[in-house]
Design a protein around this motif. Sequence first.
Motif, PDB file in Angstrom:
ATOM      1  N   UNK A 262       0.822  -1.217   0.000  1.00  0.00           N
ATOM      2  CA  UNK A 262       0.000   0.000   0.000  1.00  0.00           C
ATOM      3  C   UNK A 262       0.853   1.263   0.000  1.00  0.00           C
ATOM      4  N   UNK A 263       2.060   1.199   0.572  1.00  0.00           N
ATOM      5  CA  UNK A 263       2.911   2.391   0.674  1.00  0.00           C
ATOM      6  C   UNK A 263       3.938   2.497  -0.450  1.00  0.00           C
ATOM      7  N   UNK A 264       4.015   1.457  -1.318  1.00  0.00           N
ATOM      8  CA  UNK A 264       5.112   1.428  -2.279  1.00  0.00           C
ATOM      9  C   UNK A 264       5.051   2.573  -3.284  1.00  0.00           C
TER      10      UNK A 264
ATOM     11  N   UNK B 127      -2.332  -2.347  11.772  1.00  0.00           N
ATOM     12  CA  UNK B 127      -2.046  -1.813  10.443  1.00  0.00           C
ATOM     13  C   UNK B 127      -1.792  -0.303  10.536  1.00  0.00           C
ATOM     14  N   UNK B 128      -2.543   0.355  11.424  1.00  0.00           N
ATOM     15  CA  UNK B 128      -2.346   1.792  11.648  1.00  0.00           C
ATOM     16  C   UNK B 128      -0.952   2.051  12.233  1.00  0.00           C
ATOM     17  N   UNK B 129      -0.527   1.198  13.170  1.00  0.00           N
ATOM     18  CA  UNK B 129       0.821   1.335  13.753  1.00  0.00           C
ATOM     19  C   UNK B 129       1.879   1.246  12.660  1.00  0.00           C
ATOM     20  N   UNK B 130       1.800   0.166  11.868  1.00  0.00           N
ATOM     21  CA  UNK B 130       2.806  -0.016  10.818  1.00  0.00           C
ATOM     22  C   UNK B 130       2.704   1.103   9.782  1.00  0.00           C
ATOM     23  N   UNK B 131       1.475   1.524   9.490  1.00  0.00           N
ATOM     24  CA  UNK B 131       1.272   2.629   8.541  1.00  0.00           C
ATOM     25  C   UNK B 131       1.954   3.905   9.027  1.00  0.00           C
ATOM     26  N   UNK B 132       1.818   4.200  10.331  1.00  0.00           N
ATOM     27  CA  UNK B 132       2.469   5.390  10.892  1.00  0.00           C
ATOM     28  C   UNK B 132       3.985   5.288  10.786  1.00  0.00           C
ATOM     29  N   UNK B 133       4.525   4.088  11.095  1.00  0.00           N
ATOM     30  CA  UNK B 133       5.984   3.903  11.040  1.00  0.00           C
ATOM     31  C   UNK B 133       6.481   4.030   9.602  1.00  0.00           C
ATOM     32  N   UNK B 134       5.713   3.464   8.653  1.00  0.00           N
ATOM     33  CA  UNK B 134       6.117   3.537   7.241  1.00  0.00           C
ATOM     34  C   UNK B 134       6.034   4.962   6.709  1.00  0.00           C
ATOM     35  N   UNK B 135       4.942   5.648   7.057  1.00  0.00           N
ATOM     36  CA  UNK B 135       4.779   7.039   6.617  1.00  0.00           C
ATOM     37  C   UNK B 135       5.940   7.886   7.115  1.00  0.00           C
ATOM     38  N   UNK B 136       6.327   7.691   8.399  1.00  0.00           N
ATOM     39  CA  UNK B 136       7.460   8.433   8.949  1.00  0.00           C
ATOM     40  C   UNK B 136       8.757   8.095   8.215  1.00  0.00           C
ATOM     41  N   UNK B 137       8.999   6.791   8.023  1.00  0.00           N
ATOM     42  CA  UNK B 137      10.237   6.371   7.362  1.00  0.00           C
ATOM     43  C   UNK B 137      10.342   7.038   5.988  1.00  0.00           C
ATOM     44  N   UNK B 138       9.217   7.111   5.294  1.00  0.00           N
ATOM     45  CA  UNK B 138       9.208   7.725   3.960  1.00  0.00           C
ATOM     46  C   UNK B 138       9.373   9.245   4.064  1.00  0.00           C
ATOM     47  N   UNK B 139       8.692   9.841   5.038  1.00  0.00           N
ATOM     48  CA  UNK B 139       8.754  11.294   5.235  1.00  0.00           C
ATOM     49  C   UNK B 139      10.152  11.790   5.549  1.00  0.00           C
ATOM     50  N   UNK B 140      10.835  11.054   6.416  1.00  0.00           N
ATOM     51  CA  UNK B 140      12.094  11.560   6.962  1.00  0.00           C
ATOM     52  C   UNK B 140      13.316  10.898   6.321  1.00  0.00           C
ATOM     53  N   UNK B 141      13.136  10.457   5.056  1.00  0.00           N
ATOM     54  CA  UNK B 141      14.263   9.900   4.305  1.00  0.00           C
ATOM     55  C   UNK B 141      14.330  10.598   2.952  1.00  0.00           C
ATOM     56  N   UNK B 142      15.522  11.048   2.595  1.00  0.00           N
ATOM     57  CA  UNK B 142      15.677  11.761   1.327  1.00  0.00           C
ATOM     58  C   UNK B 142      15.736  10.782   0.157  1.00  0.00           C
ATOM     59  N   UNK B 143      15.446  11.319  -1.030  1.00  0.00           N
ATOM     60  CA  UNK B 143      15.433  10.514  -2.257  1.00  0.00           C
ATOM     61  C   UNK B 143      16.733   9.730  -2.390  1.00  0.00           C
ATOM     62  N   UNK B 144      16.599   8.506  -2.892  1.00  0.00           N
ATOM     63  CA  UNK B 144      17.763   7.642  -3.045  1.00  0.00           C
ATOM     64  C   UNK B 144      17.937   6.695  -1.865  1.00  0.00           C
ATOM     65  N   UNK B 145      17.146   6.913  -0.807  1.00  0.00           N
ATOM     66  CA  UNK B 145      17.280   6.107   0.407  1.00  0.00           C
ATOM     67  C   UNK B 145      16.472   4.826   0.364  1.00  0.00           C
TER      68      UNK B 145
END
Length: 258
Positions: A120-122, A150-168
């Motif tokens: 869902x986050x890809x 699912x909400x927990x993992x969704x929050x962790x994934x959203x953060x990981x994506x938010x706070x990582x720059x392109x190429x990561x």
Amino acid sequence: GHLDVRVPTRGSDELSRLSESFNQMAEAVQRSEERQRRLIADVAHEMRTPLSNLRGYLEGLSDGVVEPSRELFVSLHEETLLQRRILDDLQVLALAEAGELGYTKAPLDLADLATTSATAHRAVAAEAGLTLTVEAPAPVWVDGDNDRLRQVLGNLLTNAIRYTDAGGQVLVHAYADGGRAVLSVHDSGVGIDSGDLHRVFDRFWRADPARQRATGGTGLGLTIAHRIVTDHGGRIEVSSRPHVGTTFTVHLPLLTGS
Ligand code: ADP
């Protein structure tokens, strides 16, 4: 300051034991009043910025100082969506803290949860220039609320994506370790200063770089995640190095006999 409603205690008789328990009750009430006062102050503080942004633009528009544009309306719309998200998150948190979130627990495979959440986050990850990988080779059964975990993992994934720059990279793991189920989200992102690590689960806490980024975050995602995990008899941990990356790890009791 507080009104001191304590009563004096003396002697070791029944009356003094009664006074002691009365004092404990009074202190508990004062603590919960203090928590409520702080919550209201925090919410007011968080809602003030988006509201005054909105007001500023609307006043500018009606004064003719600001030119209407599609871009402006999109950003006004985003401000209202952010306020909506803050309120929705607060409601979940308030229900959870009152023990009224009403979890529906059933046998749940964290490996499957990891795989489907990642799918869902890809698209969002790809848009941010990140690769999102899942390692979950075997089923990992827990007794849990599917939507909330699912909400927990969704929050962790959203953060990981938010706070990582392109190429990561973002990596999700699900596995069983001894008697525990483990779900982790690792990123190669901006990281969190070691002095701030103990605050990441506090409500409304956001690192300064996060505040400056227009990420649409509410500062409540990790508070909610922490609560849901704790309510499942588990714990959530974070380890991080600035400019290297961050790992959030969720431990849950493994469902035995499955
Ligand atoms: P937000 O809505 O701001 O993301 P969270 O409660 O989810 O709120 O996270 C709180 C803060 O913790 C974020 O604002 C950010 O500063 C920091 N944070 C959370 N996850 C990460 C991560 N994966 N990498 C770096 N910083 C993070």
